[in-house]
Design a protein around this motif. Structure first.
Motif, PDB file in Angstrom:
ATOM      1  N   LEU A  67       0.850  -1.183   0.000  1.00 58.23           N
ATOM      2  CA  LEU A  67       0.000   0.000   0.000  1.00 58.23           C
ATOM      3  C   LEU A  67       0.892   1.242   0.000  1.00 58.23           C
ATOM      4  O   LEU A  67       1.913   1.277   0.699  1.00 58.23           O
ATOM      5  CB  LEU A  67      -0.912   0.024   1.227  1.00 58.23           C
ATOM      6  N   GLY A  68       0.488   2.245  -0.772  1.00 59.38           N
ATOM      7  CA  GLY A  68       1.240   3.500  -0.806  1.00 59.38           C
ATOM      8  C   GLY A  68       2.592   3.347  -1.480  1.00 59.38           C
ATOM      9  O   GLY A  68       2.811   2.443  -2.291  1.00 59.38           O
ATOM     10  N   LYS A  69       3.505   4.245  -1.103  1.00 54.65           N
ATOM     11  CA  LYS A  69       4.818   4.280  -1.760  1.00 54.65           C
ATOM     12  C   LYS A  69       5.701   3.117  -1.305  1.00 54.65           C
ATOM     13  O   LYS A  69       5.519   2.580  -0.216  1.00 54.65           O
ATOM     14  CB  LYS A  69       5.522   5.581  -1.372  1.00 54.65           C
ATOM     15  N   ARG A  70       6.738   2.828  -2.131  1.00 58.95           N
ATOM     16  CA  ARG A  70       7.689   1.772  -1.762  1.00 58.95           C
ATOM     17  C   ARG A  70       8.396   2.111  -0.449  1.00 58.95           C
ATOM     18  O   ARG A  70       8.835   1.245   0.277  1.00 58.95           O
ATOM     19  CB  ARG A  70       8.732   1.600  -2.876  1.00 58.95           C
ATOM     20  N   THR A  71       8.497   3.419  -0.195  1.00 60.54           N
ATOM     21  CA  THR A  71       9.200   3.851   1.027  1.00 60.54           C
ATOM     22  C   THR A  71       8.301   3.814   2.266  1.00 60.54           C
ATOM     23  O   THR A  71       8.766   4.030   3.376  1.00 60.54           O
ATOM     24  CB  THR A  71       9.709   5.293   0.816  1.00 60.54           C
ATOM     25  N   ASP A  72       7.000   3.559   2.074  1.00 58.28           N
ATOM     26  CA  ASP A  72       6.076   3.606   3.222  1.00 58.28           C
ATOM     27  C   ASP A  72       6.182   2.372   4.125  1.00 58.28           C
ATOM     28  O   ASP A  72       5.747   2.404   5.281  1.00 58.28           O
ATOM     29  CB  ASP A  72       4.617   3.710   2.749  1.00 58.28           C
ATOM     30  N   GLY A  73       6.638   1.281   3.570  1.00 59.66           N
ATOM     31  CA  GLY A  73       6.760   0.049   4.359  1.00 59.66           C
ATOM     32  C   GLY A  73       5.415  -0.499   4.824  1.00 59.66           C
ATOM     33  O   GLY A  73       5.318  -1.060   5.913  1.00 59.66           O
ATOM     34  N   ARG A  74       4.391  -0.344   4.008  1.00 58.08           N
ATOM     35  CA  ARG A  74       3.070  -0.889   4.378  1.00 58.08           C
ATOM     36  C   ARG A  74       2.730  -2.048   3.447  1.00 58.08           C
ATOM     37  O   ARG A  74       2.392  -1.835   2.282  1.00 58.08           O
ATOM     38  CB  ARG A  74       1.998   0.189   4.217  1.00 58.08           C
ATOM     39  N   SER A  75       2.842  -3.250   3.918  1.00 62.57           N
ATOM     40  CA  SER A  75       2.486  -4.426   3.101  1.00 62.57           C
ATOM     41  C   SER A  75       1.738  -5.441   3.952  1.00 62.57           C
ATOM     42  O   SER A  75       2.277  -6.491   4.325  1.00 62.57           O
ATOM     43  CB  SER A  75       3.754  -5.081   2.516  1.00 62.57           C
ATOM     44  N   PRO A  76       0.472  -5.151   4.266  1.00 68.05           N
ATOM     45  CA  PRO A  76      -0.258  -6.094   5.125  1.00 68.05           C
ATOM     46  C   PRO A  76      -0.562  -7.401   4.399  1.00 68.05           C
ATOM     47  O   PRO A  76      -0.565  -7.457   3.171  1.00 68.05           O
ATOM     48  CB  PRO A  76      -1.565  -5.345   5.427  1.00 68.05           C
TER      49      PRO A  76
END
Ligand code: NAD
Length: 453
Positions: A67-76
């Motif tokens: 989710l969001g940018k590659r830099t966000d670190g959001r991968s549920p």
């Protein structure tokens, strides 16, 4: 540049989350065809629930969504991101022409080791087949005793509808999904009887020969508002009548023919050739398998149904009209040979003749020693969970065909006149973007200019 990339990201934003009802209560899975695939799926779910094994191969159980940018670190995990039914909420029933319960059927299918099956024996024995709607004219190689009787096809459809209502009551399921795991039926083409609900119902009363048993199950499910997925290459739901019923009764549909071994590889390799502008002159695919599916496919009628489904893939991926010099003259052949010693452990060989720079030829050989039902079972699990999600989603429940589930099929259903997307990675992107869209998350286009603003 900065303004442009902002504009782009706005365009890909899904404004607000769509309403999705929670996955409360039990989800009942109804399976016409309790053979190798169905038993491997049900046994697998029970083994995972009992902590005996892991749900490997299942996107809903093991996959994540960025989710969001590659830099966000959001991968549920997908199952945490969208409200899917939990494995502990699943209850099962099915129909088959043989009287074996799921334990006996799994033993005969010979896919799973005896030790695993012994550990879940009481559960597997508790799933017993209801009498099937069956007619040997559509599957010539099979005959069995557990078959419904009726004066006409409408009476048989009424009996399946009653089965559905009875199972809902007896199991206490809140919602149901039906999943065709029955044998491949003889090749049929759409005809006038399939054009509308009215024509189809008249055909049921008149025992129209263009109505195959799988269509009777699909009609019954959709009329009862139960989503339906087609795991075999039969025509079953690729018909105006089924699309009409699906939309009218908020019962999503998808199909057809699980994309498991050889075709999975085809839809990975062919896009790679096209991406690199490598030409293709021939693709010879042959299989040996020794399970009941292989035996059924010995019949030319059933094989033709399977062949059509397997052959369509290359044409759609390679687009010979757009690239006549590369793909305008391909020899594509698919063979399936019944070879009992291998059982469910199929071997699929591919010989691929490609050509590169200045037309120089090269060859690729693929030898996939796969296990058919081990590859198919997680697909069944994902499909039932996603179809149930679709029915609970305000945006997906009324659209009929769920094209976002193309990822799982050899011959994906699409809106009329729309060619199917076969490239596995485009299919995966479509699936994950659909989930993002449902939850109001930004869609991922892989443009990535914002990282360089
Ligand atoms: N395993 C794979 O990799 C794979 C991939 C794509 C498609 N498929 C398709 O999935 C289907 C199931 O495969 P399988 O290996 O489990 O086959 P299988 O022969 O083991 O099981 C099919 C079962 O369906 C039953 N059946 C046939 N007609 C029926 C009817 N009208 N009503 C109720 N039951 C009926 C048969 O008795 C049999 O038990 C086949 O059509 C196959 O082509 C399988």
């Amino acid at each position: 540049m900065a303004t442009q990339s902002k504009k782009q990201s706005k365009k890909t934003e899904s404004k607000k989350a769509e309403h999705i009802a929670p996955a409360k209560g039990k989800l009942g899975i109804m399976i016409p065809g309790m053979g190798a695939v169905a038993t491997t799926f049900v046994a697998g779910v029970e083994a995972v629930r009992s902590g005996l094994a892991k749900p490997i191969g299942s996107l809903t159980q093991m996959g994540t969504v960025r989710l969001g940018k590659r830099t966000d670190g959001r991968s549920p995990l997908i199952k945490k991101f969208v409200p899917l039914a939990d494995l502990n909420q699943l209850v099962f029933t099915g129909w088959d022409i043989f009287e074996d319960n799921m334990y006996e059927a799994a033993r005969k299918a010979g896919v799973l080791e005896r030790e695993l099956l012994e550990n879940i024996k009481p559960f597997m024995e508790s799933v017993k087949p209801l009498p099937a709607v069956f007619d040997q004219n559509y599957v010539r190689k099979l005959d069995g005793p557990n078959v419904k009787q009726g004066r006409n096809k409408m009476e048989l459809a009424e009996q399946v509808r009653q089965d559905i209502r009875d199972f809902k009551k007896s199991s206490g399921a809140d919602r149901l999904v039906m999943m065709w795991c029955g044998s491949t039926e003889s090749f049929l083409e759409p005809s006038a009887v399939h054009n509308s609900v009215k024509a189809f119902e008249k055909g049921l009363l008149n025992n129209d020969e263009n109505i195959a048993p799988s269509m009777i199950y699909a009609y019954a499910a959709l009329t009862e508002g139960v989503p339906f997925a087609n795991g075999a290459p039969n025509l079953t739901t690729d018909l105006p009548v089924m699309i009409e019923l699906s939309r009218a009764n908020h019962a999503p549909i998808c199909g057809k023919d699980f994309k498991t071994g050889q075709t999975l590889m085809k839809t990975v390799l062919a896009p790679a050739f096209k991406a690199r502008m490598l030409g293709l002159s021939g693709w010879y695919s042959t299989n040996i398998l020794g399970n009941r599916d292989g035996e059924v496919l010995e019949d030319p009628g059933s094989f033709k149904t399977k062949e059509e489904s397997k052959l369509g893939v290359l044409e759609h991926i390679l687009q010979p009209k757009l690239y006549p010099e590369l793909y305008g003259n391909i020899f594509h052949k698919v063979r399936i040979n019944y070879y009992p010693p291998r059982g469910d452990n199929k071997e699929g060989w591919d010989n691929i003749d490609i050509f590169g720079w200045l037309g120089y030829p090269m060859q690729i050989k693929v030898d996939f020693l796969c296990r058919d039902s081990i590859l198919a079972a997680p697909i069944v699990l994902d499909l039932v969970l996603f179809l149930d999600l679709a029915q609970r989603s305000s945006q997906l429940r009324d659209i009929g065909i769920q094209e976002w589930l193309s990822f799982y099929f050899k011959s994906p259903m699409t809106a009329p006149k729309l060619y199917p997307e076969h490239d596995l990675f485009i299919q995966l992107m479509k699936l994950k973007n659909t989930l993002r869209h449902l939850k109001g998350e930004e869609l991922i286009t892989h443009l990535g200019l914002e990282y360089y603003d």
